[in-house]
Structure formats: C-alpha cells, structure tokens
Design a protein around this motif. Structure first.
Motif: not given
Length: 119
Positions: A88-114
């Motif tokens: 948000h400070a720079r107003g750009i999207w930053q790459f986070h991760s790549v996944h084979r399954r949508l469920s893994a993406v959902n898990d990553e967003v929901n856990a938000d370990l970083d």
C-alpha cells in the motif's frame, strides 16, 4: 485433431474468473485467523480474483475504507495460481507465492503467517 492441438485449444480458453471459484474463495475467508470482525469480499478480475476488505487496523486507511487484501491470478498456461499482496505504501502488487491448487492459496491467505494480507 491430435491430443496436443486439442490441449492447446482448451488451455487457451479462460476459465477464470468464474462464480464457483469466487464463491469458494469467499467462503474460505471465514477460516482466516486475523481480523475476523470485518466482512471481506471477492471480486472477479481478469484471470483471477481480488480480495478486498474494510481496513482492519486503520494503519492503511484511517477512515476504515475498503482496501485491497490479496490478488489471486490463474496462469492457464502453467496451470498455476499466483498469489500477490498489496504494498500500500508504494501502491503496487508484490508477488507472494505460487500454488498448484486454489485451496492452497486460500490456506495461505487465511493463515497469513507473514502478516502481509490482513494488516
């Protein structure tokens, strides 16, 4: 038509966004660990989905307006899901991760370990 030509033709079709996966993402957000008191939404965007939410901490938007949380992009050629967080400070999207399954993406967003999505 041989199988290789048929597969290329099918890959060329854009399957995302679609209402089933949009709803799947939206429902999965109920399992997130952070900022459970706000109501995020999922919007279709070209080749993917945008997760938005009222600003949780008011660090990004002091008035608590809706902000970008995550961008989910489906790469039809590689058959992968790419996940991005908003700087948000720079107003750009930053790459986070790549996944084979949508469920893994959902898990990553929901856990938000970083702590990069739900801020």
């Amino acid at each position: 038509m041989n199988a290789a030509v048929t597969k290329r033709a099918v890959v060329g079709l854009n399957a995302h966004p679609n209402e089933v996966d949009r709803k799947r993402i939206e429902c999965s957000l109920g399992s997130r660990r952070r900022y459970r008191y706000v109501s995020p939404s999922v919007r279709p965007v070209k080749d993917g989905y945008l997760i938005e939410s009222p600003c949780c901490s008011r660090d990004i938007d002091k008035d608590g307006r809706v902000i970008d949380v995550a961008l989910i992009h489906h790469d039809a050629v590689c058959e992968l899901w790419k996940l991005f967080w908003k700087d948000h400070a720079r107003g750009i999207w930053q790459f986070h991760s790549v996944h084979r399954r949508l469920s893994a993406v959902n898990d990553e967003v929901n856990a938000d370990l970083d702590r990069v999505f739900w801020r």
